[in-house]
Design an enzyme around this catalytic site. Structure first.
Site, PDB file in Angstrom:
ATOM      1  N   ASN A   1       0.823  -1.217   0.000  1.00  0.00           N
ATOM      2  CA  ASN A   1       0.000   0.000   0.000  1.00  0.00           C
ATOM      3  C   ASN A   1       0.855   1.264   0.000  1.00  0.00           C
ATOM      4  O   ASN A   1       0.353   2.354   0.244  1.00  0.00           O
ATOM      5  CB  ASN A   1      -0.946  -0.004   1.215  1.00  0.00           C
ATOM      6  CG  ASN A   1      -0.188   0.063   2.539  1.00  0.00           C
ATOM      7  OD1 ASN A   1       1.042   0.017   2.551  1.00  0.00           O
ATOM      8  ND2 ASN A   1      -0.908   0.156   3.632  1.00  0.00           N
TER       9      ASN A   1
ATOM     10  N   GLU B   1       1.497   4.126   7.681  1.00  0.00           N
ATOM     11  CA  GLU B   1       0.388   3.724   6.820  1.00  0.00           C
ATOM     12  C   GLU B   1      -0.297   4.961   6.221  1.00  0.00           C
ATOM     13  O   GLU B   1      -0.250   6.046   6.796  1.00  0.00           O
ATOM     14  CB  GLU B   1      -0.647   2.948   7.646  1.00  0.00           C
ATOM     15  CG  GLU B   1      -0.109   1.681   8.316  1.00  0.00           C
ATOM     16  CD  GLU B   1       0.010   0.496   7.360  1.00  0.00           C
ATOM     17  OE1 GLU B   1       0.266   0.707   6.158  1.00  0.00           O
ATOM     18  OE2 GLU B   1      -0.147  -0.641   7.822  1.00  0.00           O
TER      19      GLU B   1
END
Ligand code: GLP
Length: 234
Positions: free
Chosen positions: A128, A135
């Protein structure tokens, strides 16, 4: 960013090793290190070499929260197994995934990074686009953080655990700002599952939804790829 594409991960890892050697020979004393499958070959090459890190410090990017240091899934265990027990460093710093006082641990780690400016940072990349465990959406000004792992990261890392239920859901990670403060950065990415993240890293806009894209703003980044991870590049 300088991007080099190799036929195989082994060749890319050899190049990473040569850059590490050059950095050490040029006087680097602090190495920011990553875990994951990607840097394993690099660590193998370092272990097999005569490079001397006994006067150097290592600062790891991240650690799962809630695993003991003896847990084979912890990054403390990984570093010991793949590098540190074979190639001694003067100081080894890894976030404490067993910390009771999280704020104190985040402050402790920030102080370590401040006192030991990172000469060379090794990075992998998540599917990702995460670096360390930053994140999306990433805080580009962030220092050491206590974060919730993305479901996609938990799923990607489940391959290394007996079951997905055993994958920790939280982690400690060096922040993006600290990564960006490193003098030089080597990012490695191998395999087709990384190809979309690599494309966004190199060709996409700088976007907190692709944390690694911030590296486009760093003056000295080398991206080492294999053919599979480079397949979507123009
Ligand atoms: C993990 C780590 C990262 C690593 C990335 C890729 O979750 N936190 O530091 O770079 O994901 O891992 P791998 O190299 O196993 O693909």
């Amino acid at each position: 960013m300088r991007t080099l594409v190799f036929d195989t991960p082994a060749e890319a890892s050899q190049k990473a090793f040569e850059l590490v050697r050059e950095s050490l020979e040029n006087g680097s004393t602090t190495f920011g290190l990553a875990t994951g499958s990607t840097p394993e070959k690099l660590y193998e090459l370092i272990v097999a070499s005569d490079l001397d890190f006994s006067q150097a410090s290592s600062i790891n990017l991240d650690e799962y929260y809630g695993l003991t240091k003896q847990d084979p899934q912890s990054y403390a265990y990984f570093m010991k197994k793949h590098l540190i027990s074979h190639k001694p460093f003067k100081n080894v710093y890894i976030p404490d995934g067993e910390a009771q006082d999280i704020d104190a641990e985040l402050a402790r780690y920030d102080k370590i990074i401040e006192e030991n400016p990172i000469d060379l940072q090794i990075l992998g990349i998540g599917n990702n686009g995460h670096i360390g465990f930053n994140e999306p959406p990433a805080d580009f000004n962030g220092r050491t953080q206590f974060i919730d792992l993305d479901q996609s990261t938990i799923e990607a890392n489940a391959r290394l655990f007996d079951s997905i239920d055993e994958v920790p859901t939280k982690a400690l990670t060096m922040g993006i700002k600290s990564i960006m403060d490193s003098k030089k950065i080597i990012l490695m990415a191998f395999g087709e599952e990384k190809a979309r993240a690599v494309q966004k890293l190199i060709e996409g806009p700088v976007d907190p939804m692709v944390p690694a894209s911030v590296l486009q703003n760093h003056p000295d980044v080398v991206v080492l790829l294999d053919k599979a991870s480079a397949q979507f590049l123009a």
